[in-house]
Design an enzyme around this catalytic site. Structure first.
Site, PDB file in Angstrom:
ATOM      1  N   ARG A 101       0.839  -1.190   0.000  1.00 46.45           N
ATOM      2  CA  ARG A 101       0.000   0.000   0.000  1.00 46.45           C
ATOM      3  C   ARG A 101       0.876   1.243   0.000  1.00 46.45           C
ATOM      4  NH1 ARG A 101      -3.256  -2.355  -1.856  1.00 46.45           N
ATOM      5  NH2 ARG A 101      -5.444  -2.649  -1.364  1.00 46.45           N
ATOM      6  N   GLU A 123      -3.667   7.469  -5.746  1.00 46.77           N
ATOM      7  CA  GLU A 123      -3.770   6.785  -7.042  1.00 46.77           C
ATOM      8  C   GLU A 123      -4.966   7.367  -7.783  1.00 46.77           C
ATOM      9  OE1 GLU A 123      -3.768   2.522  -6.462  1.00 46.77           O
ATOM     10  OE2 GLU A 123      -1.917   2.593  -5.306  1.00 46.77           O
ATOM     11  N   HIS A 154      -0.413  -0.220  -9.929  1.00 44.47           N
ATOM     12  CA  HIS A 154      -1.166  -1.097  -9.025  1.00 44.47           C
ATOM     13  C   HIS A 154      -1.615  -2.384  -9.747  1.00 44.47           C
ATOM     14  CE1 HIS A 154      -3.815  -0.998  -5.158  1.00 44.47           C
ATOM     15  NE2 HIS A 154      -3.477  -2.237  -5.462  1.00 44.47           N
TER      16      HIS A 154
HETATM   17  N1  LIG Z   1      -0.426  -4.528  -5.095  1.00 42.34           N
HETATM   18  C1  LIG Z   1      -1.528  -5.235  -5.098  1.00 42.34           C
HETATM   19  O1  LIG Z   1      -2.239  -5.294  -6.091  1.00 42.34           O
HETATM   20  C2  LIG Z   1      -1.910  -5.994  -3.888  1.00 42.34           C
HETATM   21  C3  LIG Z   1      -1.645  -5.502  -2.648  1.00 42.34           C
HETATM   22  N2  LIG Z   1      -2.017  -6.193  -1.534  1.00 42.34           N
HETATM   23  C4  LIG Z   1      -1.664  -5.617  -0.243  1.00 42.34           C
HETATM   24  O2  LIG Z   1      -0.592  -6.375   0.318  1.00 42.34           O
HETATM   25  C5  LIG Z   1      -0.607  -6.242   1.736  1.00 42.34           C
HETATM   26  C6  LIG Z   1      -0.408  -7.595   2.403  1.00 42.34           C
HETATM   27  O3  LIG Z   1      -1.488  -8.450   2.092  1.00 42.34           O
HETATM   28  P1  LIG Z   1      -1.607  -9.898   2.789  1.00 42.34           P
HETATM   29  O4  LIG Z   1      -0.284 -10.510   2.887  1.00 42.34           O
HETATM   30  O5  LIG Z   1      -2.691 -10.610   2.087  1.00 42.34           O
HETATM   31  O6  LIG Z   1      -2.102  -9.461   4.217  1.00 42.34           O
HETATM   32  P2  LIG Z   1      -1.988 -10.292   5.591  1.00 42.34           P
HETATM   33  O7  LIG Z   1      -3.046  -9.747   6.466  1.00 42.34           O
HETATM   34  O8  LIG Z   1      -1.964 -11.749   5.313  1.00 42.34           O
HETATM   35  O9  LIG Z   1      -0.559  -9.864   6.154  1.00 42.34           O
HETATM   36  C7  LIG Z   1      -0.251  -8.616   6.675  1.00 42.34           C
HETATM   37  C8  LIG Z   1       0.819  -8.810   7.728  1.00 42.34           C
HETATM   38  O10 LIG Z   1       1.288  -7.532   8.131  1.00 42.34           O
HETATM   39  C9  LIG Z   1       1.620  -7.634   9.504  1.00 42.34           C
HETATM   40  N3  LIG Z   1       1.721  -6.328  10.114  1.00 42.34           N
HETATM   41  C10 LIG Z   1       0.729  -5.527  10.581  1.00 42.34           C
HETATM   42  N4  LIG Z   1       1.258  -4.419  11.125  1.00 42.34           N
HETATM   43  C11 LIG Z   1       2.608  -4.519  10.993  1.00 42.34           C
HETATM   44  C12 LIG Z   1       3.687  -3.692  11.366  1.00 42.34           C
HETATM   45  N5  LIG Z   1       3.485  -2.517  11.981  1.00 42.34           N
HETATM   46  N6  LIG Z   1       4.935  -4.105  11.082  1.00 42.34           N
HETATM   47  C13 LIG Z   1       5.152  -5.291  10.483  1.00 42.34           C
HETATM   48  N7  LIG Z   1       4.161  -6.124  10.109  1.00 42.34           N
HETATM   49  C14 LIG Z   1       2.910  -5.737  10.362  1.00 42.34           C
HETATM   50  C15 LIG Z   1       0.486  -8.475  10.067  1.00 42.34           C
HETATM   51  O11 LIG Z   1       0.825  -9.030  11.318  1.00 42.34           O
HETATM   52  C16 LIG Z   1       0.300  -9.515   8.987  1.00 42.34           C
HETATM   53  O12 LIG Z   1       1.069 -10.674   9.257  1.00 42.34           O
HETATM   54  C17 LIG Z   1      -1.904  -5.540   2.056  1.00 42.34           C
HETATM   55  O13 LIG Z   1      -1.655  -4.166   2.230  1.00 42.34           O
HETATM   56  C18 LIG Z   1      -2.747  -5.729   0.823  1.00 42.34           C
HETATM   57  O14 LIG Z   1      -3.731  -4.758   0.682  1.00 42.34           O
HETATM   58  C19 LIG Z   1      -2.616  -7.410  -1.609  1.00 42.34           C
HETATM   59  C20 LIG Z   1      -2.902  -7.962  -2.826  1.00 42.34           C
HETATM   60  C21 LIG Z   1      -2.592  -7.285  -4.066  1.00 42.34           C
HETATM   61  O1  LIG Z   2      -8.024  -5.073  -7.037  1.00 42.95           O
HETATM   62  C1  LIG Z   2      -6.835  -4.908  -7.332  1.00 42.95           C
HETATM   63  O2  LIG Z   2      -6.396  -5.030  -8.454  1.00 42.95           O
HETATM   64  C2  LIG Z   2      -5.868  -4.525  -6.234  1.00 42.95           C
HETATM   65  C3  LIG Z   2      -5.687  -5.618  -5.267  1.00 42.95           C
HETATM   66  C4  LIG Z   2      -5.199  -5.105  -3.984  1.00 42.95           C
HETATM   67  O3  LIG Z   2      -4.553  -4.110  -3.892  1.00 42.95           O
HETATM   68  C5  LIG Z   2      -5.556  -5.846  -2.776  1.00 42.95           C
HETATM   69  O4  LIG Z   2      -6.136  -6.944  -2.897  1.00 42.95           O
HETATM   70  O5  LIG Z   2      -5.282  -5.337  -1.684  1.00 42.95           O
END
Ligand SMILES: NC(=O)C1=CN([C@@H]2O[C@H](COP(=O)(O)OP(=O)(O)OC[C@H]3O[C@@H](n4cnc5c(N)ncnc54)[C@H](O)[C@@H]3O)[C@@H](O)[C@H]2O)C=CC1
Ligand SMILES: O=C(O)CCC(=O)C(=O)O
Length: 528
Positions: A233, A262, A280
């Protein structure tokens, strides 16, 4: 009944097939809406499905008078005002697993492209330069990757980085040294990670605690020549601090998929040759889009068929196994709450729920929510539901407590709910009798055996001959038929209660003359 489902961001057509196949859902596809058009179109929709573009703000939620559900086809819900949704009793669901792999692969692709300057070299080649000197990269092998946030995506990135023969050190508040050891990675504080890493990748949600996690001070702690990847993010990195750290030479490069605002266009970061970026695209694969759209669509179908959803964001999720165990008690819990709410007209300031017997082994949060819902319904009607029950209790400063004990006298399971007002407290206990269903078995100090259903009259009286007869005679005169009757007393000739079930609803004021009868103190109408 038909429900209108607005899909306001592009979702995979294959993925939304479960919606198309449901005969109680009407789908409205309307993407790229202006803010005004969105406010107009949401007025009568029952659900909104989004990716990350549509901003589901409080204004949007409040304009959507029929809204019951918001579905996010993806992980991050930072484009949805969760507080406003919860307050309005709107359930928010997401699809947390479907795009993990794609986001992890994108992260590795970005790190590799960054290390080998692939986008910069390609751009140079496209404008006719055969330049082999300007794009000397670094190997990933034996470099240290710092992973901040070791959740689903962080863990997948870690596994892949190890395949690249990188050393990994991670920081996550939930990571233990033991788990790190098992994963074959280094474990440390966030500062340890910042100091040790050659590449740093962030995979946390955007929260108050993670906003600008990588700021000026954090960059100062890093190795000279560190490279940064952000496919999580935008706000996790302070973009101005990153810009300065690159210009000063502290940071050798950055690969960014996500941005503080964005669409991210015309930003000075994009003019730096050390920065590579994608708009993104972390989840933008055929597989991920299909998978997240299927997951969120299935939850919409479940929800509008009255079934439990798999991925609620503003409700604790209940596993299938737990749900199977507590499901029979959900109705009892709400009825006990409703019953108690009718026993007093004073403001309720506290609710304590005692779970006894087999209930002590279960995750009872859903039962607590249902009990609170039953209590609040008296004044809030349909405005209270599973999603906002606890939130509303907090807002009204009603303290809700749970207690568990494995022992019960005579029952396999027993739920006792106590409500407190400034002047008194009331208790009701209920149980599920094997094969016979729910029963109210105690009200305050009186032992009873009443099926919690239909229309009840709860009467407080003095245990004297004739009291019951007088009540029966007056009800007969009013043509109110008594279906069942239970009597309980504290001592002979002392205070006593009658619990009558009657065939039809009567208004509270229709019972006023009952309290004019000798030895009848109080009559309450309770519809369960
Ligand atoms: N670029 C994109 O298109 C995508 C972005 N994302 C983003 O990726 C990120 C991670 O997603 P997931 O792994 O599915 O989430 P998740 O919930 O499985 O993992 C997030 C982790 O961050 C940790 N965390 C929380 N606060 C923290 C801190 N202060 N310091 C260190 N670690 C901390 C949590 O304990 C958790 O283990 C999210 O922000 C999500 O929105 C997800 C999918 C696609
Ligand atoms: O919908 C998308 O393409 C973005 C996905 C994403 O950022 C998320 O799942 O957190």
């Amino acid at each position: 009944m038909m429900f209108k489902i607005l899909v306001s961001d592009p979702l995979s057509e294959e993925g939304i097939q479960p919606l198309r196949q449901a005969d109680n859902l009407e789908i409205i596809l309307a993407t790229e809406l202006s803010h005004e058009a969105l406010l107009e179109i949401v007025k009568d929709v029952d659900a909104i499905l989004v990716r990350s573009q549509t901003q589901v703000t409080r204004e949007v939620i409040e304009a959507a008078m029929q809204l019951k559900m918001i579905g996010r086809a993806g992980v991050g819900v930072d484009n949805i005002d969760l507080e406003a949704a919860t307050e309005h009793g709107i359930i928010v669901v997401n699809a947390p697993d479907g795009n993990t792999n794609s986001a992890a692969e994108h992260t590795i692709a970005m790190m590799t492209a960054l290390a080998r300057k692939i986008p910069q070299a390609f751009n140079s080649l496209k404008i006719g330069h055969w330049d082999r000197k300007s794009f000397i990269g670094v190997e990933l092998k034996n470099k240290t990757l710092g992973v901040i946030g070791l959740g689903r995506i962080g863990a997948e990135v870690t596994a892949r980085a190890k395949g690249q023969r990188m050393n990994v050190i991670a920081y996550d508040p939930f990571l233990t040294e033991e788990k790190a050891k098992k994963m074959g990675i280094g474990f440390g504080t966030i500062d340890d990670v910042l100091k040790a890493a050659d590449f740093i990748t962030v995979h946390t949600p955007l929260l108050k605690e993670t906003r600008h996690l990588l700021n000026k001070e954090a960059f100062e702690k890093m190795k000279d020549g560190v490279q940064i990847i952000n496919c999580a993010r935008g706000g996790i990195i302070d973009e101005d601090a990153l810009y300065n750290a690159i210009v000063s030479g502290k940071v050798a490069g950055a690969a960014l998929d996500v941005f503080e605002t964005e669409p991210f266009v015309g930003h000075p970061l994009l003019d730096l040759p050390e920065v590579i970026a994608t708009p993104h695209l972390g989840a933008s694969t055929k597989e991920a889009q299909e998978s997240v759209a299927v997951d969120v669509s299935m939850d919409v179908v479940n929800f509008f068929n009255g079934e439990a959803v798999r991925n609620p964001v503003n409700l604790p999720s209940v596993s299938k196994e737990v749900l199977a165990k507590i499901a029979p008690f959900l109705n009892l819990a709400e009825k006990l709450g409703t019953f108690l709410s009718r026993l007093t007209d004073e403001t309720i300031v506290g609710v304590t729920i005692h779970y006894a017997g087999e209930l002590a082994d279960y995750d009872v949060r859903a039962l607590t929510r249902n009990t609170v819902k039953g209590i609040l319904k008296r004044n809030l009607g349909d405005h209270v539901n599973d999603v906002n029950a606890k939130f509303l209790a907090e807002r009204f400063e009603i303290k809700v407590e749970e207690h568990k004990t494995t022992t019960t006298k005579g029952f396999l399971n027993l739920m006792t709910v106590e409500v407190r007002t400034a002047v008194a407290s009331h208790r009701v206990s209920g149980t599920l009798l094997n094969g016979l269903g729910p029963r109210i078995v105690k009200v305050d100090d009186y032992v009873v055996d009443v099926v919690p259903e239909g229309h009840l009259l709860f009467i407080k009286h003095k245990d004297q001959p004739g009291a019951i007869g007088r009540v029966g005679t007056l009800l007969a005169a009013k043509n109110i038929n008594i279906a069942t009757m239970q009597v309980g007393r504290s001592e002979v000739g002392g205070n006593a209660i009658m619990m009558l079930t009657i065939d039809n609803h009567v208004a509270q004021n229709e019972t006023n003359d009952l309290t004019d009868l000798v030895d009848i103190y109080e009559v309450r109408v309770i519809d369960l």
